[in-house]
Design a protein around this motif. Structure first.
Motif, PDB file in Angstrom:
ATOM      1  N   PRO A 281       3.764   9.744  -8.656  1.00  0.00           N
ATOM      2  CA  PRO A 281       2.510   9.728  -9.730  1.00  0.00           C
ATOM      3  C   PRO A 281       2.854   8.241 -10.369  1.00  0.00           C
ATOM      4  O   PRO A 281       1.815   7.688 -11.021  1.00  0.00           O
ATOM      5  N   LEU A 282       3.990   7.690 -10.408  1.00  0.00           N
ATOM      6  CA  LEU A 282       4.044   6.325 -11.046  1.00  0.00           C
ATOM      7  C   LEU A 282       3.206   5.094 -10.182  1.00  0.00           C
ATOM      8  O   LEU A 282       2.913   4.124 -10.902  1.00  0.00           O
ATOM      9  N   ARG A 283       2.810   5.538  -9.175  1.00  0.00           N
ATOM     10  CA  ARG A 283       2.091   4.610  -8.407  1.00  0.00           C
ATOM     11  C   ARG A 283       0.763   4.685  -8.942  1.00  0.00           C
ATOM     12  O   ARG A 283      -0.263   5.369  -7.951  1.00  0.00           O
ATOM     13  N   ARG A 284       0.335   4.490 -10.073  1.00  0.00           N
ATOM     14  CA  ARG A 284      -1.040   4.631 -10.578  1.00  0.00           C
ATOM     15  C   ARG A 284      -2.177   3.634  -9.782  1.00  0.00           C
ATOM     16  O   ARG A 284      -3.264   4.171  -9.792  1.00  0.00           O
ATOM     17  N   ASP A 285      -1.816   2.472  -9.109  1.00  0.00           N
ATOM     18  CA  ASP A 285      -2.637   1.910  -8.449  1.00  0.00           C
ATOM     19  C   ASP A 285      -3.215   2.588  -7.164  1.00  0.00           C
ATOM     20  O   ASP A 285      -4.337   2.424  -6.668  1.00  0.00           O
ATOM     21  N   LEU A 286      -2.433   3.764  -6.823  1.00  0.00           N
ATOM     22  CA  LEU A 286      -2.907   4.698  -5.610  1.00  0.00           C
ATOM     23  C   LEU A 286      -3.796   5.855  -6.051  1.00  0.00           C
ATOM     24  O   LEU A 286      -4.128   6.407  -5.072  1.00  0.00           O
ATOM     25  N   ARG A 287      -4.073   5.893  -7.401  1.00  0.00           N
ATOM     26  CA  ARG A 287      -4.838   6.974  -7.837  1.00  0.00           C
ATOM     27  C   ARG A 287      -6.090   6.684  -8.665  1.00  0.00           C
ATOM     28  O   ARG A 287      -6.095   7.034  -9.760  1.00  0.00           O
ATOM     29  N   ARG A 288      -6.610   5.980  -7.876  1.00  0.00           N
ATOM     30  CA  ARG A 288      -7.765   5.317  -8.768  1.00  0.00           C
ATOM     31  C   ARG A 288      -9.139   6.123  -8.377  1.00  0.00           C
ATOM     32  O   ARG A 288     -10.213   5.956  -9.116  1.00  0.00           O
ATOM     33  N   ASP A 289      -9.159   7.160  -7.395  1.00  0.00           N
ATOM     34  CA  ASP A 289     -10.168   8.047  -7.436  1.00  0.00           C
ATOM     35  C   ASP A 289     -10.338   9.099  -8.428  1.00  0.00           C
ATOM     36  O   ASP A 289      -9.597   9.667  -8.633  1.00  0.00           O
ATOM     37  N   ARG A 290     -11.609   8.868  -9.194  1.00  0.00           N
ATOM     38  CA  ARG A 290     -11.826   9.691 -10.210  1.00  0.00           C
ATOM     39  C   ARG A 290     -12.031  11.367  -9.634  1.00  0.00           C
ATOM     40  O   ARG A 290     -12.437  11.449  -8.739  1.00  0.00           O
ATOM     41  N   GLY A 291     -11.418  12.188 -10.566  1.00  0.00           N
ATOM     42  CA  GLY A 291     -11.731  13.623 -10.099  1.00  0.00           C
ATOM     43  C   GLY A 291     -10.870  14.341  -9.304  1.00  0.00           C
ATOM     44  O   GLY A 291     -11.258  15.442  -8.969  1.00  0.00           O
TER      45      GLY A 291
END
Length: 546
Positions: A281-291
């Motif tokens: 989860p700390l890789r916020r750059d990989l979680r840009r897809d909303r929803g």
């Protein structure tokens, strides 16, 4: 010298292991046994060179075993003539495949107190195992990382490698001046040996890494579902467990062949991204897809069921509908008392608790627990607060931002009569558990720091829009008992609610009240005059008819 007793160790702040003083190479007597795990798929010649180097180690033979895990090689791998005395080859069988599965297979068979992971195409220096193992004799919560450089594979025999390593010189075997340095070594150098690194797990990338066996098993081993980037994901879970990462540049090694990423860098990055996006989860750059919903959430929100059902539901809704949607809610209550036995439905003594569970039974973002777990790992943050104070829209983001600024391990916010809300960093909580701390908060203060805050900083009071003025009902609307429609307030583009013409509206009790009273008096006077006219007209009409 076996160490590991928390009470005897100086506090280690974040990843600054400077207080630890390892013994000099060759100047101490090892006591802990080491199991070297080598996952391998083909590449018999390179494996021969790896085993030849391990046969020339300074670490005592009777304390070292080597387990080569053959992951479906064709033809099967064989044990060469030059190999450590405690070396053997095992197979993964048909139960699985891949690097992670092979490492787990070897670790399950390991008898050593220390697990040393090593690639099957690495030639290590003669002090490699000793250099990494000496740290584990000091403390049981360390993960040690060796150095490595990449070289084009030269034409070498196993006998030549064994002779060169035993003589103590990798330079006699390889042209290290032409070697390609790894990004791992560059990061280690840039962050003062990882002492100043915010996320030291980034450089713990597998080829040569060691830890106590109980640490390996406590985090569940390597995830066989991660086919690329499994070492990074494993290191992230180690970090959440609270370990300290220690690189030792005396543990030199040469990687035979250039990095696979050089063949197709873009494809190498793409194949890793989805695995890490779901699990780190700390890789916020990989979680840009909303929803999106992710396998491992960013924050666990812990709520103790206390008070009426509506209040609990409001608190859960606020947690799930915040600006940070990457959360999971854990409701703590005696859920285990809710059996499936026959019972009265309306007169159930546990009616409220059962009804609350049914409200959230089918929401995958809500969990039920009788007690709070010791750690939310691998979730990196845990929030705990009273249901009487629902989370604000961006409260979690505000709290995390503060903790990330100073790398604190815990944030405590005073809520007045409602108690306290806390946000804990899982890494700090894990460190306290590894140290066997009786006072978790005091341990977190010593290793990561505890920060305190006030409610307005994280639950800011937003502007309250003024109530619209009442509009007198028309006679027709009043006759039918309907409330008149309120006129829409016209605002200039970009104007916020509560502002008109660049001037803030005054609230009740200020200058607006006399003006409103005057308008109401005027309307009452007009109504009375109209009433008088209506009465006179009525009298005239009656007189004319008569």
């Amino acid at each position: 010298m076996t160490g590991g007793t928390a009470a005897d160790l100086p506090p280690i702040r974040h990843n600054d292991y400077s207080p630890l003083d390892p013994p000099a190479l060759g100047g101490w007597d090892p006591e802990l046994s080491v199991s070297v795990i080598i996952p391998a798929h083909g590449g018999q010649h390179r494996l021969d060179l790896t085993l030849a180097a391990l046969a020339a180690q300074t670490y005592p033979d009777h304390l070292m075993e080597v387990i080569v895990v053959d992951d479906g090689s064709e033809p099967p791998l064989r044990l060469p003539e030059i190999a450590p005395s405690g070396a053997r080859i095992v197979t993964t069988g048909s139960s699985g495949w891949g690097i992670a599965h092979a490492v787990n297979t070897g670790a399950a068979l390991a008898e050593g107190r220390i697990i040393q992971r090593l690639d099957a195409d690495m030639v290590v220096c003669r002090e490699h195992i000793e250099a990494l193992a000496r740290w584990h004799h000091l403390a049981g919560f360390l993960v040690t990382i060796g150095a490595k450089k990449f070289v084009e594979e030269p034409a070498l025999t196993a006998a030549r490698v064994h002779e060169g390593v035993r003589a103590g010189s990798l330079e006699s075997l390889f042209d290290l001046s032409a070697a390609l340095p790894s990004s791992t070594e560059q990061t280690i150098s840039r962050t003062d040996g990882l002492r100043a690194s915010r996320n030291p797990y980034h450089v713990c990338t597998g080829p040569t890494v060691s830890m106590r066996r109980e640490i390996f098993r406590a985090v569940g081993g390597v995830d066989p579902g991660v086919l690329r980037g499994e070492d990074t994901e494993f290191a992230y879970r180690l970090a959440a467990h609270g370990v300290v990462f220690v690189p030792d540049m005396a543990a030199q090694a040469v990687h035979l062949g250039l990095p696979a990423q050089r063949r197709d860098p873009q494809r190498a990055v793409r194949v890793v991204a989805p695995y890490l996006a779901h699990r780190v989860p700390l890789r916020r750059d990989l979680r840009r897809d909303r929803g999106r919903h992710w396998l491992v959430p960013y924050v666990e929100v812990v709520l103790h069921v206390d008070g009426p059902e509506e209040r609990v539901r409001e608190a859960v809704g606020a947690a799930l509908d915040g600006s940070l949607g990457d959360v999971v809610v854990t409701l703590v209550a005696p859920w285990s008392k809710l059996s499936g036995d026959r019972r009265p439905v309306l007169d159930d003594p546990l009616f409220d608790l059962r009804l609350l569970r049914e409200h959230f039974a089918h929401d995958e973002r809500v969990r039920f627990a009788d007690e709070v777990s010791a750690t939310p790992a691998p979730i990196p943050f845990r929030y705990t607060g009273p249901v009487s104070v629902p989370l604000g829209r961006d409260t979690l983001e505000r709290m995390i931002r503060v903790m990330q600024d100073d790398r604190s391990g815990m944030l405590a916010v005073a809520l007045g009569d409602d108690g306290e809300a806390t946000l804990q960093r899982t890494e700090a909580l894990g460190r306290a558990r590894l140290l066997g701390a009786d006072d978790v908060t005091a341990s977190i203060e010593a290793t990561h720091g505890v920060r305190h805050g006030d409610r307005p900083e994280f639950w800011p009071a937003g502007p309250t829009p003024p109530a619209p003025a009442k509009v007198p009902a028309s006679p027709k609307a009043a006759a039918h008992g309907r409330e008149p429609a309120r006129p829409a307030v016209q605002r200039a583009p970009g104007q916020e609610l509560g502002q008109e013409h660049g001037r803030e509206q005054r609230g009740p009790g200020q200058e607006q009240r006399p003006r409103q009273e005057k308008q109401r008096e005027q309307r009452r006077g007009e109504g009375k005059r109209q009433e008088g006219r209506d009465s006179l007209l009525g009298r005239l009409r009656t007189a004319l008819r008569n």
